[in-house]
Design an enzyme around this catalytic site. Structure first.
Site, PDB file in Angstrom:
ATOM      1  N   VAL A  52      -0.421   7.114  -5.084  1.00 24.25           N
ATOM      2  CA  VAL A  52      -0.910   6.649  -3.789  1.00 24.25           C
ATOM      3  C   VAL A  52      -0.690   5.144  -3.703  1.00 24.25           C
ATOM      4  O   VAL A  52      -1.083   4.408  -4.622  1.00 24.25           O
ATOM      5  CB  VAL A  52      -2.424   6.959  -3.650  1.00 24.25           C
ATOM      6  N   CYS A  53      -0.076   4.669  -2.639  1.00 22.90           N
ATOM      7  CA  CYS A  53       0.154   3.231  -2.496  1.00 22.90           C
ATOM      8  C   CYS A  53      -1.186   2.502  -2.419  1.00 22.90           C
ATOM      9  O   CYS A  53      -2.001   2.763  -1.527  1.00 22.90           O
ATOM     10  CB  CYS A  53       0.972   2.933  -1.247  1.00 22.90           C
ATOM     11  N   ILE A  54      -1.399   1.584  -3.333  1.00 21.22           N
ATOM     12  CA  ILE A  54      -2.705   0.933  -3.428  1.00 21.22           C
ATOM     13  C   ILE A  54      -2.994   0.051  -2.214  1.00 21.22           C
ATOM     14  O   ILE A  54      -4.122   0.048  -1.707  1.00 21.22           O
ATOM     15  CB  ILE A  54      -2.835   0.159  -4.767  1.00 21.22           C
TER      16      ILE A  54
END
Lengths: 121, 96, 129
Positions: free
Chosen positions: C77-79
């Site tokens: 998941v893109c932080i």
């Protein structure tokens, strides 16, 4: 031009609408920061990201232009726009920032074929 | 060789952008809202990309459009053939 | 073949995560390897363990977890996209002084570099948005 290791990022969404433009540019910048060569293709509403006179938006909506201007520092200097899309938006070349390359209709499919890595936003 | 995946309606601006980007060796797959193209047998893409444009059965069935697609003799494919297309075409571009 | 998927739509707002999940099962059934799914833009909402859809609807977060459990698919998941939208792991919640967290393993908060890395090492890379 061999583009096998070049990432093509296609931007189709305008500033001040969805966050896709911002997050698309982020992906381009990260790729460049990792040393990858990156080309940008702006289509349709995405062309609005290249307008010279754009500003910041509703409260908290950051302007896009500073990010666009930052691209050059990351060696992203290939910003392309299909002529057809530019005309469909009733815009002309001189309303855009400097350094944008216009593409003839037959160049668009060719551009995509030349890249093995493509992301669309 | 690129597989173009269209998720939006055939007369949307994104569909027009996709059509600009399709090369001679490319194919097109219509999914999600894209399957509503079944209602438009006169859509230019059907002819322009004849024998390399497909429409996803599962998304047609969900929308009750499979009968219309059949009546219009459109090239309907299932999930399995979707996978086959991705095997055949090394690149995919999703238009959404 | 090795596949990678990019999911950019939120569940219960768009159909794209459902399409992605269906495709994921189809490629695995064919015998391909699904190396990973990267969640970006509104797709980060797929990772929320706090989603509570009605019982007759698929719990999308749980469906991804099961995909991971059955086939060892990495769920990244893109932080930056996640934090903006209130998707927090326990450690990020602590770092930002938040009282709750909603992202837990097998979902991993990670940088965009992982997206590019997944795209580069996949023979096939498909976006669902």
């Amino acid at each position: 031009m061999a583009q096998s290791d070049t990432l093509l990022v296609v931007i189709r969404h305008a500033p001040h609408s969805t966050n896709l433009l911002r997050e698309g540019l982020d992906a381009a910048l990260v790729a460049a920061a990792f040393g990858q060569s990156v080309h940008l293709l702006f289509m349709g509403q995405g062309i609005l990201a290249l307008l010279e006179e754009q500003g910041s938006g509703a409260p908290g909506q950051k302007a896009t232009l500073p990010t666009i201007e930052m691209l050059e520092m990351y060696d992203i200097d290939q910003l392309m726009v299909p002529t057809k899309d530019l005309h469909a938006m009733h815009l002309s070349h001189h309303q855009l920032i400097e350094g944008v390359t216009l593409l003839a209709p037959e160049d668009v499919p060719t551009l995509l074929q030349q890249h093995t890595q493509i992301l669309t936003f | 060789m690129i597989l173009h995946i269209l998720t939006k309606a055939p007369y949307s601006s994104v569909a027009q952008q996709m059509q600009q980007a399709i090369g001679e060796a490319d194919a097109v797959l219509l999914v999600e809202e894209g399957v509503t193209a079944a209602l438009s047998p006169s859509w230019t893409a059907w002819k322009a990309y004849h024998s390399r444009i497909y429409i996803l059965a599962e998304d047609l069935l969900a929308r009750g459009l499979n009968g219309i697609a059949e009546a219009n003799e459109l090239p309907v494919i299932g999930m399995d053939e979707f996978v086959t297309l991705t095997e055949k075409y090394a690149q995919t571009v999703t238009w959404y | 073949m090795q596949y990678g998927l990019l999911v950019m739509g939120a569940p219960y707002s768009t159909v794209s995560p459902h399409s992605a999940l269906r495709f994921a099962h189809a490629i695995i059934a064919r015998g391909h390897c699904l190396a990973g799914v990267f969640f970006y833009h509104d797709g980060v909402h797929n990772a929320s363990s706090l989603m509570a859809p009605p019982q007759d609807e698929l719990n999308m977060c749980q469906a991804w977890v099961e995909l991971h459990q059955q086939h060892e698919v990495a769920l990244d998941v893109c932080i930056a996209a996640a934090l903006r939208r209130g998707l927090m792991s326990e450690s990020e919640a602590q770092r930002h002084g938040k009282q709750a967290f909603n992202v837990a393993p097998p979902f991993e908060l990670t940088g965009l570099g992982q997206l590019l890395e997944l795209q580069q090492r996949s023979d096939r890379f498909i976006t669902f948005a």
